[in-house]
Each structure stands twice: as structure tokens, then as C-alpha cells.
Write a protein that holds these residues in place. Structure first.
Motif, PDB file in Angstrom:
ATOM      1  N   SER A 126       7.653   1.163  -9.220  1.00 21.34           N
ATOM      2  CA  SER A 126       8.271   0.839 -10.502  1.00 21.34           C
ATOM      3  C   SER A 126       7.859   1.885 -11.540  1.00 21.34           C
ATOM      4  CB  SER A 126       7.830  -0.559 -10.960  1.00 21.34           C
ATOM      5  OG  SER A 126       8.492  -0.926 -12.145  1.00 21.34           O
ATOM      6  N   THR A 127       8.782   2.205 -12.443  1.00 20.35           N
ATOM      7  CA  THR A 127       8.520   3.201 -13.484  1.00 20.35           C
ATOM      8  C   THR A 127       7.495   2.662 -14.482  1.00 20.35           C
ATOM      9  OG1 THR A 127      10.781   4.017 -13.274  1.00 20.35           O
ATOM     10  CG2 THR A 127       9.574   4.614 -15.265  1.00 20.35           C
ATOM     11  N   ILE A 128       6.570   3.533 -14.865  1.00 20.98           N
ATOM     12  CA  ILE A 128       5.543   3.152 -15.838  1.00 20.98           C
ATOM     13  C   ILE A 128       6.100   3.381 -17.232  1.00 20.98           C
ATOM     14  CG2 ILE A 128       3.220   3.632 -16.668  1.00 20.98           C
ATOM     15  CD1 ILE A 128       2.528   4.571 -13.850  1.00 20.98           C
TER      16      ILE A 128
ATOM     17  N   THR B  12       4.447  -1.499 -16.073  1.00 18.33           N
ATOM     18  CA  THR B  12       5.636  -1.046 -15.364  1.00 18.33           C
ATOM     19  C   THR B  12       6.872  -1.769 -15.891  1.00 18.33           C
ATOM     20  OG1 THR B  12       5.431  -2.699 -13.622  1.00 18.33           O
ATOM     21  CG2 THR B  12       4.226  -0.619 -13.326  1.00 18.33           C
ATOM     22  N   GLU B  13       8.054  -1.236 -15.541  1.00  9.67           N
ATOM     23  CA  GLU B  13       9.295  -1.831 -16.028  1.00  9.67           C
ATOM     24  C   GLU B  13       9.553  -3.214 -15.425  1.00  9.67           C
ATOM     25  OE1 GLU B  13      12.527   0.637 -14.969  1.00  9.67           O
ATOM     26  OE2 GLU B  13      12.115   0.597 -12.813  1.00  9.67           O
TER      27      GLU B  13
END
Length: 758
Positions: free
Chosen positions: A81-83, A99-100
Motif C-alpha cells: 500500500s502507498t505510504i 498507508t492509504e
């Protein structure tokens, strides 16, 4: 005859005489070496003092450094997951990553090892925005895609076992808003940008929705003092503009709201009254063709830091103009490079910040000192995220490949520069650049003000007024005592004046602060009357004395006229202060202090430079008098007798012969007295308001370098900037005294050489 000479030779060569000569030679050699050792010891001691001061001061000007400590990648479970954001705690041991997907990961700051994680309650919504980090705020505020907002508080506690051994740092997460999501947009639109600020009534939340429209909600919080429960209610706040904005920041207590447009123009709103938010003015932040890439608050949330596409970081804060109106004003611009600024991180305890541009170039700046502490290309490309430790001792950067780079920062004294120490600095809350010394405050958000200029000015101001009083009195007194006074009177007057030097300065300061200052305030006309009546009265008395018959004048022997002057001076001083109140009623409407303040606009403090001039002048007079009198009295009598024999009058002899011959000694006396005045501590400390102001007004106080060291050295933290700047003040005093004494010695040598032929 031969018998006498032989006997004399035998006597001179006797063992007793030889032993006496040997003992005398030993005493001469011992005295010569002891004097040499004493002289060299003084030189060595002064040199050691100089180098010790330099040792304490040099770290102020040491360059900052940044070094890579480690790099790591996250585990596979955390890379999915993108931070969105990350932050660290002050021990530099734990990093928090959001995270998203709403998971809050806590990892080890050195190697990225996972420690714990927690899922935030998003329900079915997605995170659409995260509040821009504000220095000192541990609240994590999230805007969601359904128009709501949630907040969590993060704390880090150091744990110990029963034996007191440190176990590590434990992160804790607390859900705010009673664990509920607050509705920020009733229409349920995605919150694309979110901001918040404390309010006297609770908390003000604001966000951007749709194409950039502002929505606001006031969360009112009331605590039940019986049950301890917090009752919350939401009130929608109407924002007066439908303009599309890209960024939004709210000043403390929602006094002002800053809304940024797409074209780089900033609208400043007066939002003190949430029922009537008004547009104050609009400011252009960048030139046409450029764009604002970052906009964050600095420590204390008084200053805006604006990064643009040209690599510039500009500081703005509210300034009150001549019409008493507040305007957001451009204060200073710092430049990192030519690439756009991608990340701005403000320090949490100082007026500094970190900027990273799109090429990976990192700069660490301080706004007060207008100083670039570090400028280094640390990355090969654009950074994704960065986190600056609360103590500004560690920087963690995530590069474009997702690798985390950890850097150690050594920047202990960023607030010191030549400009911050000696130049005018525009501090937060000030209407213009000023010289200011204010080293501490009760607030952690305080901006230190370390200008030495007002202290140096105060030192010279105090010395000037003290010398203005002491030099004429001391030198004229020395002239009269050495040249005109009868020897019998001189043997009594000179020791009494020299005995004044033994009086402790703390006694003089105590007397000046508790008696002299209030007395002079209540008798101001009398003080100035003394300066006029006393010399005029003495001159008048001398003129009348010269008109008396010679038989009457000869009744007083030469050199005994001082016996007549002493009661005259006492009478004239009494007369001046007796006339003080009538003169105040006649000329100043009964209050000279009020007349100075209201009619002339001259501020008046009870403990001021005039009090210091009298008190410190009294302390300096014995030093100047004693040395000058010895120099005048030491002029060979043959010179003055020869001048008188050639027809010169006593005054002509004094001015043309005695004074030039004694001028080296008189000059030395003045310089030594000035050194005493410059280094004086207790009198200035107790007889003035001790305020570091830049004003030559004789009716206002000052703070000197020596007094400042005495007051603040005990309060300064060992090794801090404040501590070392106090040593710098001591070094300035040392160098000033050294330079003045050196120049004085050169002048004295030239005067001695010039008049040695007399």
C-alpha cells in the motif's frame, strides 16, 4: 696613606663584605627573575583566558553536517500500500507510517524492522487527504472520501522495567472525536485537502471539496466537571467565497485563514469571528509562469513558508502597518537551487526547516539567522516522503525507489550568524527589522533574539556618560592638587580621594538604585541647576575674590583656597536643590518628568543613564585622579621653575609645560578609567532598568555586556547557543579592552617621545 688604603682594601675584601655583596647580588637576581616570571605569568594568563574564550565561542561558527547512517526497505507486508505520510518520535527510534489503506505501521528507525501496526476505522471510505504536519502537533487528521474526517493522537512513551532499566519506546494511538468520524461536508463530497486549528470553543476543521471550495465545521467541546465526559457538537461555518483553492491553512485561534489559489495568489481572511469571515487582502506569492509547490507553517504557526517551482523558500508573516492594520508581508527569501521544492519540513523546536527539491537536493535553513546550514545533493531523484525528528537530529527520506535513507544531522547552533548577532533582524511579530536581545521566554515556540549590538551600545553609552562626568572632574582635580595646592593640604586630600576607590561597587550600585535614582527623579530641575549654578558660582566667587584688596587676599596662603571652596560648593549644591521645586512649578507645570514625556516626547525611566553617569563616574574618578595626579606631580620642578623664571604665569606654565610633559600619564589615566567603566557590572546592574535598548536618551536605561553576562550566565544551559553567545560577549569585552589599551599605549609612547625633550 698607604696604611689607610690597605686597611680599606682589607675591609672591602673581608668575608663579611663579600657575603653582603653576594647576598645583594642574589637579591637583585632573584628580584629580576621574579619580576620577569610575574610579567610572563600575566601574559600567559591573559593568553589562556583568550584561548579559553575562543574555545567556548568557536562551536557557534562550526559548520553543520549531515551523514548517512543507514538505508532499508520495508517488509513485503508493508509495501503493498502507498505510504501517505510518516513521522518520528524524539528518541529517533520509531517511525510511524500511514498507508492509504488506513494502517498505521510502527517500524524501527534504523533498519525498518516492524514493531506494531494498527488499523484506523475508515468504514467503507478511503483516505483522500492528510493534514499537513504542523510543528509540535501529534494529531493525525484524515479527510475521507465520504466527506467526513477522523483524527488520532499518537504518543511515544519510554518504558522501564522494575530495576529501572530502559526497555525501549512504546507507541500508543488514541482515537479522537470520541472515536467517531465527523461530518465536514454535508453533501458527502471527498475531502481533498484538510486543515484544523484549536479554537477557544473547541476545534475548527476546514477542508477543500469538489473543485476547491472551502467547507468549515466548528467542533464545540465541553467537559462535564462532575463526570469528566466531553460533550461535542458540530456547527457548520459559512465561508464567504466560492473561489477554487488548492491549499488552506488556519492561524492559531483561527485569527486568520490563508487560502491559496491555482495561480499562486493567496487570499488572507479575517476569521476571528466565524459568523462574519471577511477577506482582508490578496497577495501574489510567485511571479507569472511559476507555481507554489509547498506551503506550511513554521514553529508557533506565525510564519508561512512558501516553496515555489524556482527552488525558493519565502517566509511571510502578519505585520502591523502605520494605520494599525495587519498585512501578510514578505520577510525574507532563501534559495536551495533551481528545481521545484517538493518537501518542506519545519523544525519542532527552532526556527528552522528542511527543504528538498525534485532533484534530491536537501537544504537545512534557519530563518532568524537567514542562514543555510546544509546544502547537499543526497538523493539521485525526486523524494517521495521525508520526516524530520523532533530534535532535528535525524532526517528520514523515502526516495523514488521506495528505499528509506536515514541521515544524522549535527546542527547545534543554527540561529547564530553575523547578521543575527550584529545586524538588524526582522523577528516574528515585529513591524520592522530591529536590534534586539531577548534570550529566553516561557514559551517553547519563542524565537531567540541574540543581537549583541544593543548590549555593545549600552556598554559604550554607560561608559560615555560616566567618563563625561569623571574625566573633567578628575583631571582638573589632579591639576589643582599637584600644581596649586599647598603640600600640607595635598597630603590630606589625595589619600581621601584615593580611598574612595576602595568602596565596593555593589555599595555604590545599591546606593544609586535605592536612593540616588528616586532622589534625582524628584529633583530633576535641581540636578540640572547644579550643573549650571555650581560652575557659574565658582567663577563668580573667583572674580569677586580677585577684586578684594591684596592685604585681605594674602590672609589666605597660596594653596589653601580649597578651604574656602568646600563650603561654597556645599552651599551652591544646597541652593540648587532648594530651588528645584520652585523652578519645577514655574517652568514645567509642577512635573518636569511629565513635561519631558508629554511635551517633548522624551521617555523617562527612573533608573537611567544619568544615574549611571553619576554613580559610575564617582567610582571612576579615584582611578583617573590618582594616576593623573602622580603624572602631573612627577613633572620635574626645574621645568616649571624655569618657565616661571622666564616670565610665564602659573597658568601658562601649567598649560604649556606641565600638561604636555604629563600628557602620557594623563592619557593612560583616562584609558584605564575607561576600561574600568566598560567592564563595570554591579553599578550598571543595580542602577539601570537593565533593558537592552538602542537609544542614546540620557533618561533611559541600558544593558551592558558585563551586566548581561552576570544576569544570564547562571540561567543558560551548558553548551547551548545562549551559553556560548554569553562567552562571545565576554570575548568582545576582552578584545575591546585589549585594542583600546594597545592603542592607548601607542599614543602614550608617541606623546612621551614628543615631549621628552622639554
Amino acid at each position: 696613606m698607604q696604611d689607610v688604603s690597605s686597611l680599606l682594601e682589607q675591609e672591602l675584601n673581608s668575608s663579611r663584605i663579600r657575603n653582603r655583596r653576594k647576598f645583594r647580588a642574589f637579591k637583585d637576581a632573584f628580584a629580576r627573575r621574579a619580576i620577569a616570571v610575574g610579567g610572563w605569568s600575566v601574559i600567559v594568563a591573559i593568553t589562556l583566558i583568550f584561548f579559553y574564550l575562543m574555545y567556548e565561542v568557536m562551536p557557534l561558527f562550526k559548520s553543520a553536517s549531515i551523514e548517512q547512517e543507514s538505508s532499508f526497505e520495508l517488509p513485503e507486508s508493508a509495501r503493498s500500500s502507498t505510504i501517505l505520510t510518516m513521522f518520528t518520535e524524539e528518541q529517533n527510534e520509531i517511525v510511524a507510517l500511514l498507508t492509504e489503506s488506513g494502517q498505521l505501521h510502527f517500524i524501527h528507525a534504523k533498519n525498518g524492522a516492524p514493531l506494531s501496526q494498527q488499523q484506523l476505522p475508515l468504514d467503507d471510505a478511503q483516505i483522500s487527504s492528510v493534514k499537513v504536519k504542523t510543528p509540535g502537533d501529534d494529531t493525525l487528521l484524515l479527510g475521507l472520501s465520504n466527506g467526513t474526517a477522523i483524527a488520532v493522537g499518537t504518543t511515544f512513551k519510554v518504558k522501564f522495567n522494575e530495576q529501572g532499566e530502559r526497555l525501549g519506546v512504546e507507541p500508543r494511538v488514541t482515537q479522537l472525536f470520541n472515536g467517531k468520524a465527523l461530518t465536514l461536508d454535508p453533501q458527502g463530497r471527498s475531502i481533498n485537502y484538510i486543515a484544523e486549528q484549536n479554537s477557544p470553543e473547541g476545534k475548527l476543521l476546514a477542508g477543500l471539496v469538489g473543485e476547491g471550495q472551502v467547507v468549515m465545521t466548528l467542533l464545540r467541546q465541553r467537559t462535564n466537571f462532575i463526570t469528566g465526559q466531553v460533550q461535542e457538537s458540530l456547527d457548520t461555518v459559512d465561508f464567504p467565497s466560492a473561489t477554487a483553492y488548492t491549499r488552506l491553512l488556519i492561524a492559531p485561534d483561527h485569527h486568520y485563514t490563508f487560502a491559496l489559489r491555482n495561480n499562486g495568489r493567496l487570499d488572507v481572511y479575517n476569521s476571528r469571528n466565524l459568523n462574519n469571515i471577511e477577506l482582508m487582502h490578496t497577495l501574489t506569492l510567485v511571479e507569472p509562469g511559476q507555481e507554489v509547490t509547498q506551503m506550511v507553517f513554521q514553529l508557533a504557526q506565525q510564519s508561512l513558508l512558501v516553496g515555489d517551482s524556482q527552488g525558493q523558500i519565502t517566509q511571510y508573516f502578519m505585520v502591523r502597518d502605520e494605520h494599525n492594520q495587519q498585512h501578510l508581508t514578505k520577510i525574507r527569501t532563501l534559495k536551495l537551487g533551481d528545481a521545484p521544492i517538493k518537501i518542506l519540513e519545519a523544525e519542532q523546536r527552532r526556527k528552522g526547516f528542511v527543504a528538498i527539491d525534485s532533484t534530491g537536493r536537501v537544504g537545512i535553513f534557519n530563518t532568524t539567522a537567514e542562514k543555510t546550514a546544509i546544502d547537499a545533493p543526497l538523493l539521485q531523484g525526486e523524494p517521495l516522503l521525508a520526516a524530520l525528528a523532533p530534535r532535528a537530529s535525524m532526517l528520514l527520506i523515502q526516495d523514488a525507489q521506495g528505499v528509506f535513507q536515514r541521515y544524522a544531522i549535527d546542527n547545534p547552533h543554527p540561529e547564530t550568524s553575523l547578521k543575527s548577532l550584529w545586524g538588524r533582524v526582522w523577528y516574528e511579530g515585529y513591524s520592522e527589522p530591529q536590534y534586539t536581545w531577548q534570550s529566553s521566554s516561557a514559551s517553547n515556540e519563542f524565537e531567540p533574539k541574540f543581537s549583541l549590538t544593543p548590549l555593545a551600545f549600552g556598554t559604550l553609552k554607560a561608559a560615555f556618560y560616566a567618563m563625561l562626568l569623571s574625566v573633567p572632574l578628575a583631571i582638573c582635580g589632579a591639576m589643582y592638587t599637584a600644581y596649586f595646592m599647598a603640600p600640607a593640604v595635598r597630603t590630606k586630600i589625595k589619600p581621601v580621594i584615593e580611598l574612595m576607590e576602595a568602596l565596593p561597587t555593589v555599595i555604590l550600585g545599591f546606593f544609586a538604585g535605592l536612593f540616588l535614582a528616586p532622589f534625582m527623579e524628584s529633583h530633576l530641575p535641581g540636578v540640572f541647576a547644579v550643573l549650571v549654578i555650581l560652575p557659574l558660582g565658582i567663577i563668580t566667587f573667583g572674580f569677586l575674590w580677585a577684586q578684594l584688596p591684596a592685604q585681605l587676599r594674602y590672609c589666605v596662603p597660596d594653596g589653601w583656597h580649597v578651604v574656602l571652596l568646600i563650603p561654597l560648593v556645599i552651599f551652591l549644591a544646597w541652593l540648587s536643590f532648594t530651588l528645584s521645586q520652585p523652578m519645577e512649578l514655574l517652568f514645567f507645570k509642577g512635573d518636569m518628568r511629565n513635561w519631558l514625556s508629554n511635551d517633548l516626547g522624551i521617555s523617562f525611566d527612573q533608573r537611567n543613564a544619568m544615574v549611571v553617569g553619576f554613580a559610575m563616574g564617582f567610582a571612576v574618578i579615584p582611578t583617573i585622579y590618582s594616576i593623573a595626579e602622580d603624572a602631573l606631580f612627577g613633572v620635574p620642578k626645574s621645568l616649571s621653575h624655569g618657565s616661571l623664571a622666564l616670565g610665564a604665569t602659573p597658568w601658562q606654565t601649567l598649560v604649556k609645560v606641565v600638561l604636555p610633559t604629563a600628557s602620557p600619564g594623563i592619557f593612560s589615566a583616562v584609558m584605564i578609567g575607561m576600561g574600568r567603566a566598560v567592564g563595570e557590572t554591579m553599578i550598571v546592574l543595580m542602577a539601570t532598568g537593565n533593558t537592552p535598548i538602542m537609544n542614546a536618551n540620557i533618561f533611559e536605561g541600558m544593558r551592558t555586556l558585563a551586566a548581561n553576562i552576570a544576569v544570564e550566565m547562571g540561567e543558560s544551559a551548558l553548551g547551548s547557543s545562549h551559553y556560548r553567545i554569553l562567552f562571545l560577549a565576554a570575548l568582545v569585552l576582552f578584545l575591546f579592552t585589549f585594542v583600546v589599551n594597545t592603542l592607548a599605549d601607542l599614543v602614550r609612547q608617541r606623546l612621551r617621545k614628543k615631549y621628552s625633550t622639554l
